[in-house]
Write a protein that holds these residues in place. Structure first.
Motif, PDB file in Angstrom:
ATOM      1  N   ASN A  41      63.268   9.627  67.151  1.00  0.00           N
ATOM      2  CA  ASN A  41      64.627   9.311  66.719  1.00  0.00           C
ATOM      3  C   ASN A  41      64.816   9.165  65.217  1.00  0.00           C
ATOM      4  O   ASN A  41      65.939   9.221  64.729  1.00  0.00           O
ATOM      5  N   ILE A  42      63.715   8.986  64.488  1.00  0.00           N
ATOM      6  CA  ILE A  42      63.823   8.812  63.035  1.00  0.00           C
ATOM      7  C   ILE A  42      62.921   9.795  62.292  1.00  0.00           C
ATOM      8  O   ILE A  42      63.398  10.679  61.588  1.00  0.00           O
ATOM      9  N   LEU A  43      61.618   9.633  62.418  1.00  0.00           N
ATOM     10  CA  LEU A  43      60.682  10.367  61.567  1.00  0.00           C
ATOM     11  C   LEU A  43      60.761  11.872  61.741  1.00  0.00           C
ATOM     12  O   LEU A  43      60.762  12.618  60.756  1.00  0.00           O
ATOM     13  N   GLN A  44      60.831  12.347  62.981  1.00  0.00           N
ATOM     14  CA  GLN A  44      60.904  13.788  63.212  1.00  0.00           C
ATOM     15  C   GLN A  44      62.225  14.355  62.689  1.00  0.00           C
ATOM     16  O   GLN A  44      62.261  15.451  62.134  1.00  0.00           O
ATOM     17  N   LYS A  45      63.292  13.591  62.821  1.00  0.00           N
ATOM     18  CA  LYS A  45      64.595  14.048  62.307  1.00  0.00           C
ATOM     19  C   LYS A  45      64.583  14.135  60.782  1.00  0.00           C
ATOM     20  O   LYS A  45      65.173  15.056  60.211  1.00  0.00           O
ATOM     21  N   VAL A  46      63.899  13.197  60.124  1.00  0.00           N
ATOM     22  CA  VAL A  46      63.751  13.261  58.669  1.00  0.00           C
ATOM     23  C   VAL A  46      62.940  14.500  58.298  1.00  0.00           C
ATOM     24  O   VAL A  46      63.319  15.260  57.404  1.00  0.00           O
ATOM     25  N   ARG A  47      61.843  14.720  59.004  1.00  0.00           N
ATOM     26  CA  ARG A  47      60.969  15.879  58.733  1.00  0.00           C
ATOM     27  C   ARG A  47      61.737  17.198  58.917  1.00  0.00           C
ATOM     28  O   ARG A  47      61.655  18.095  58.090  1.00  0.00           O
ATOM     29  N   ILE A  88      57.753  13.881  50.390  1.00  0.00           N
ATOM     30  CA  ILE A  88      57.233  14.565  49.218  1.00  0.00           C
ATOM     31  C   ILE A  88      58.373  15.174  48.399  1.00  0.00           C
ATOM     32  O   ILE A  88      59.250  15.852  48.946  1.00  0.00           O
ATOM     33  N   ASN A  89      58.385  14.882  47.098  1.00  0.00           N
ATOM     34  CA  ASN A  89      59.363  15.439  46.149  1.00  0.00           C
ATOM     35  C   ASN A  89      60.817  15.138  46.503  1.00  0.00           C
ATOM     36  O   ASN A  89      61.698  15.974  46.275  1.00  0.00           O
ATOM     37  N   LEU A  90      61.063  13.952  47.058  1.00  0.00           N
ATOM     38  CA  LEU A  90      62.430  13.529  47.354  1.00  0.00           C
ATOM     39  C   LEU A  90      62.614  12.101  46.861  1.00  0.00           C
ATOM     40  O   LEU A  90      61.764  11.239  47.120  1.00  0.00           O
ATOM     41  N   ASP A  91      63.691  11.858  46.149  1.00  0.00           N
ATOM     42  CA  ASP A  91      64.011  10.521  45.665  1.00  0.00           C
ATOM     43  C   ASP A  91      64.133   9.580  46.864  1.00  0.00           C
ATOM     44  O   ASP A  91      64.823   9.894  47.840  1.00  0.00           O
ATOM     45  N   ASN A  92      63.475   8.426  46.793  1.00  0.00           N
ATOM     46  CA  ASN A  92      63.501   7.486  47.915  1.00  0.00           C
ATOM     47  C   ASN A  92      64.901   6.954  48.210  1.00  0.00           C
ATOM     48  O   ASN A  92      65.227   6.670  49.359  1.00  0.00           O
ATOM     49  N   LYS A  93      65.732   6.852  47.190  1.00  0.00           N
ATOM     50  CA  LYS A  93      67.118   6.417  47.430  1.00  0.00           C
ATOM     51  C   LYS A  93      67.880   7.488  48.203  1.00  0.00           C
ATOM     52  O   LYS A  93      68.644   7.173  49.118  1.00  0.00           O
ATOM     53  N   VAL A  94      67.659   8.762  47.868  1.00  0.00           N
ATOM     54  CA  VAL A  94      68.300   9.861  48.593  1.00  0.00           C
ATOM     55  C   VAL A  94      67.844   9.850  50.054  1.00  0.00           C
ATOM     56  O   VAL A  94      68.653  10.021  50.970  1.00  0.00           O
ATOM     57  N   LEU A  95      66.557   9.627  50.277  1.00  0.00           N
ATOM     58  CA  LEU A  95      66.025   9.530  51.642  1.00  0.00           C
ATOM     59  C   LEU A  95      66.715   8.408  52.412  1.00  0.00           C
ATOM     60  O   LEU A  95      67.204   8.611  53.520  1.00  0.00           O
ATOM     61  N   GLN A 107      66.883  -1.121  61.554  1.00  0.00           N
ATOM     62  CA  GLN A 107      66.905  -1.688  60.211  1.00  0.00           C
ATOM     63  C   GLN A 107      66.420  -0.650  59.209  1.00  0.00           C
ATOM     64  O   GLN A 107      65.464   0.083  59.465  1.00  0.00           O
ATOM     65  N   LEU A 108      67.096  -0.607  58.072  1.00  0.00           N
ATOM     66  CA  LEU A 108      66.750   0.299  56.983  1.00  0.00           C
ATOM     67  C   LEU A 108      66.708  -0.536  55.713  1.00  0.00           C
ATOM     68  O   LEU A 108      67.670  -1.239  55.406  1.00  0.00           O
ATOM     69  N   ILE A 109      65.572  -0.468  55.002  1.00  0.00           N
ATOM     70  CA  ILE A 109      65.443  -1.231  53.758  1.00  0.00           C
ATOM     71  C   ILE A 109      64.927  -0.298  52.669  1.00  0.00           C
ATOM     72  O   ILE A 109      63.856   0.297  52.810  1.00  0.00           O
ATOM     73  N   LEU A 110      65.691  -0.174  51.606  1.00  0.00           N
ATOM     74  CA  LEU A 110      65.202   0.509  50.412  1.00  0.00           C
ATOM     75  C   LEU A 110      64.452  -0.566  49.634  1.00  0.00           C
ATOM     76  O   LEU A 110      65.063  -1.470  49.058  1.00  0.00           O
ATOM     77  N   GLU A 111      63.123  -0.468  49.635  1.00  0.00           N
ATOM     78  CA  GLU A 111      62.295  -1.547  49.099  1.00  0.00           C
ATOM     79  C   GLU A 111      61.837  -1.273  47.671  1.00  0.00           C
ATOM     80  O   GLU A 111      61.231  -0.241  47.401  1.00  0.00           O
ATOM     81  N   PHE A 112      62.171  -2.191  46.793  1.00  0.00           N
ATOM     82  CA  PHE A 112      61.682  -2.237  45.415  1.00  0.00           C
ATOM     83  C   PHE A 112      61.971  -0.965  44.628  1.00  0.00           C
ATOM     84  O   PHE A 112      61.197  -0.564  43.771  1.00  0.00           O
ATOM     85  N   TYR A 113      63.095  -0.343  44.906  1.00  0.00           N
ATOM     86  CA  TYR A 113      63.509   0.870  44.204  1.00  0.00           C
ATOM     87  C   TYR A 113      64.160   0.498  42.886  1.00  0.00           C
ATOM     88  O   TYR A 113      65.013  -0.380  42.830  1.00  0.00           O
ATOM     89  N   LYS A 114      63.765   1.199  41.824  1.00  0.00           N
ATOM     90  CA  LYS A 114      64.382   1.026  40.505  1.00  0.00           C
ATOM     91  C   LYS A 114      64.666   2.414  39.952  1.00  0.00           C
ATOM     92  O   LYS A 114      63.734   3.179  39.704  1.00  0.00           O
ATOM     93  N   GLU A 115      65.936   2.733  39.788  1.00  0.00           N
ATOM     94  CA  GLU A 115      66.289   4.062  39.291  1.00  0.00           C
ATOM     95  C   GLU A 115      65.589   4.384  37.987  1.00  0.00           C
ATOM     96  O   GLU A 115      65.197   5.527  37.740  1.00  0.00           O
ATOM     97  N   SER A 116      65.403   3.375  37.134  1.00  0.00           N
ATOM     98  CA  SER A 116      64.769   3.600  35.832  1.00  0.00           C
ATOM     99  C   SER A 116      63.319   4.068  35.961  1.00  0.00           C
ATOM    100  O   SER A 116      62.762   4.643  35.030  1.00  0.00           O
TER     101      SER A 116
END
Length: 154
Positions: A41-47, A88-95, A107-116
């Protein structure tokens, strides 16, 4: 054991910490079912969407492993329902935004992301629950005392 077309039980249970500490990180039948649901339901759909490998930073963690790394024994990782991922080669925020806008999740958590720090900053924690998924989206960051804090991600 294959959990889905592109994901195996081995990659969802592998842990350097478990190996180093001699912890048996083998899931039971119920946890394997949860891992299959997470993959389907999640990982394969992302792939399939991004057509790139999904890196599993942390998948299933037995209670002993959760405790060894300072995580809660009540973590969804311990039930086989969660994974910390990157593509691989994808911004974690975009993911994270794609998951938030296109998939049913618990639950979805963008963890410790800093655009800078660029696209490889942080990681995405995502969990799946077959019954009554919350659809909760959060951002995790460290405060001035280095304590992890969570705020809603709208």
């Amino acid at each position: 054991m294959e959990l889905s077309k592109n994901f195996s039980l081995q990659e969802l249970t592998k842990s350097q910490t478990a190996i180093r500490l001699g912890i048996d990180n083998t899931p039971n039948k119920a946890q394997i079912i949860n891992l299959k649901n997470l993959c389907k339901n999640i990982l394969q759909k992302v792939r399939d969407r991004f057509e790139k490998p999904v890196v599993i930073n942390s998948g299933f963690r037995c209670i002993a492993l959760c405790e060894a790394i300072g995580s809660s024994s009540k973590s969804q990782h311990a039930t086989g329902s969660a994974a910390d991922i990157e593509v691989i080669n994808l911004d974690n925020k975009v993911l994270g935004e794609w998951i938030k806008n296109n998939l049913v999740f618990d639950q979805l958590i963008l963890e410790f992301y800093k655009e800078s720090e660029g696209p490889r900053s942080g990681w995405v924690h995502v969990s799946y629950s077959a019954s009554d998924p919350r659809g909760e989206s959060l951002l995790a960051y460290r405060d001035e005392k280095n304590k992890t804090r969570y705020i809603p991600w709208s």
